[in-house]
Design a protein around this motif. Structure first.
Motif, short mmCIF file in Angstrom:
data_model
loop_
_atom_site.label_atom_id
_atom_site.label_comp_id
_atom_site.label_asym_id
_atom_site.label_seq_id
_atom_site.Cartn_x
_atom_site.Cartn_y
_atom_site.Cartn_z
N ILE A 52 25.94 15.26 8.38
CA ILE A 52 25.06 15.02 9.53
C ILE A 52 23.62 15.25 9.11
N ILE A 53 23.35 16.35 8.42
CA ILE A 53 22.02 16.58 7.83
C ILE A 53 22.07 15.98 6.42
N LEU A 54 21.27 14.95 6.21
CA LEU A 54 21.26 14.29 4.91
C LEU A 54 20.38 15.02 3.91
N ASP A 55 19.20 15.39 4.34
CA ASP A 55 18.26 16.09 3.47
C ASP A 55 17.10 16.60 4.32
N ARG A 56 16.22 17.34 3.68
CA ARG A 56 14.99 17.80 4.32
C ARG A 56 13.85 17.43 3.40
N VAL A 57 12.85 16.78 3.96
CA VAL A 57 11.76 16.26 3.15
C VAL A 57 10.40 16.68 3.71
N VAL A 58 9.39 16.51 2.89
CA VAL A 58 8.01 16.71 3.32
C VAL A 58 7.43 15.32 3.53
N ARG A 59 6.83 15.10 4.68
CA ARG A 59 6.18 13.82 4.97
C ARG A 59 4.70 13.95 4.66
N LEU A 60 4.14 12.93 4.04
CA LEU A 60 2.73 12.91 3.69
C LEU A 60 1.98 11.91 4.55
N ASP A 61 0.71 12.18 4.75
CA ASP A 61 -0.18 11.23 5.39
C ASP A 61 -0.59 10.22 4.31
N GLU A 62 -0.18 8.97 4.48
CA GLU A 62 -0.45 7.96 3.46
C GLU A 62 -1.93 7.86 3.13
N ARG A 63 -2.76 7.87 4.15
CA ARG A 63 -4.21 7.73 3.93
C ARG A 63 -4.79 8.92 3.17
N ALA A 64 -4.20 10.10 3.34
CA ALA A 64 -4.69 11.28 2.63
C ALA A 64 -4.43 11.18 1.13
N VAL A 65 -3.50 10.33 0.73
CA VAL A 65 -3.23 10.11 -0.69
C VAL A 65 -3.63 8.69 -1.10
N ASP A 66 -4.62 8.15 -0.40
CA ASP A 66 -5.25 6.86 -0.72
C ASP A 66 -4.33 5.65 -0.65
N LEU A 67 -3.30 5.72 0.19
CA LEU A 67 -2.48 4.54 0.46
C LEU A 67 -2.94 3.98 1.80
N VAL A 115 5.82 -1.44 2.91
CA VAL A 115 5.17 -1.21 1.62
C VAL A 115 3.87 -0.45 1.86
N ALA A 116 3.57 0.50 0.97
CA ALA A 116 2.32 1.26 1.03
C ALA A 116 1.59 1.12 -0.29
N VAL A 117 0.33 0.69 -0.24
CA VAL A 117 -0.51 0.52 -1.42
C VAL A 117 -1.95 0.94 -1.09
N PRO A 118 -2.76 1.16 -2.11
CA PRO A 118 -4.14 1.58 -1.83
C PRO A 118 -5.01 0.51 -1.17
N ASP A 119 -4.83 -0.76 -1.57
CA ASP A 119 -5.75 -1.79 -1.08
C ASP A 119 -5.13 -3.18 -1.25
N MET A 120 -5.88 -4.18 -0.84
CA MET A 120 -5.38 -5.56 -0.88
C MET A 120 -5.14 -6.04 -2.31
N ASP A 121 -5.95 -5.60 -3.25
CA ASP A 121 -5.72 -6.00 -4.64
C ASP A 121 -4.36 -5.51 -5.13
N ARG A 122 -4.03 -4.29 -4.83
CA ARG A 122 -2.74 -3.74 -5.25
C ARG A 122 -1.60 -4.42 -4.48
N TYR A 123 -1.86 -4.80 -3.23
CA TYR A 123 -0.84 -5.53 -2.48
C TYR A 123 -0.57 -6.88 -3.16
N HIS A 124 -1.63 -7.55 -3.53
CA HIS A 124 -1.52 -8.82 -4.25
C HIS A 124 -0.70 -8.63 -5.52
N ASP A 125 -0.96 -7.56 -6.26
CA ASP A 125 -0.23 -7.28 -7.51
C ASP A 125 1.27 -7.10 -7.26
N ILE A 126 1.62 -6.30 -6.25
CA ILE A 126 3.05 -6.06 -6.01
C ILE A 126 3.72 -7.31 -5.44
#
Length: 161
Positions: A52-67, A115-126
């Protein structure tokens, strides 16, 4: 090992609290749900052992890590055969930018990705360097997330009981 586990009102309280704060100490959890530490710990262990409990994780603010760019992609495949889907899924799991991947129906796409990326250039790359190069991908439609309205990992527990 997964076993059948009947959820009672203490388990529901535990699950609600852990969904609010997965890092809560056992002592604090026990106090919040009205148990002593040892039975609370046993119940949490039983919920984990039952799957029932799969795991426990830490959630990050994407923008705080430049995504700063979040996108939803709808992926269309050329063939609807298990081998094609398995190959796609095995490949997409290896892309750290892909936060979620769902095989979907009721849409003119086969998969939905977040998908989470820093910017449009990286989005284009992926997009052009990775996703469209996966064998069988015939189309990608992208939508960009402007603002999160609901962003939760909590499962609704009001249907239990």
């Amino acid at each position: 090992m997964k076993t059948n586990h009947t959820i009672d009102h203490f388990d529901l309280k535990i699950l609600r609290e852990l969904q609010r704060n997965g890092g809560v100490s056992n002592q604090d959890l026990a106090e919040k749900v009205g148990l002593t530490a040892a039975p609370c710990s046993r119940r949490v262990k039983a919920l984990e052992d039952s799957g029932i409990i799969l795991d426990r994780v830490v959630r990050l603010d994407e923008r705080a890590v430049d995504l700063n760019l979040m996108a939803i992609l709808h992926i269309s495949m050329d063939k609807h055969i298990p081998e094609r889907f398995e190959a796609f899924e095995k490949t997409i799991i290896g892309f750290p930018e892909v936060m979620e991947c769902y095989l979907i129906t009721g849409h003119d796409a086969d998969y939905q990705l977040k998908v989470a990326v820093p910017d449009m250039d990286r989005y284009h790359d992926i997009l052009l360097g990775k996703i469209t190069r996966i064998q069988g991908v015939t189309g990608v439609k992208s939508s960009f997330i402007m603002r999160k309205i609901v962003d939760t990992t909590a499962v609704p527990l009001n249907y239990i009981g």
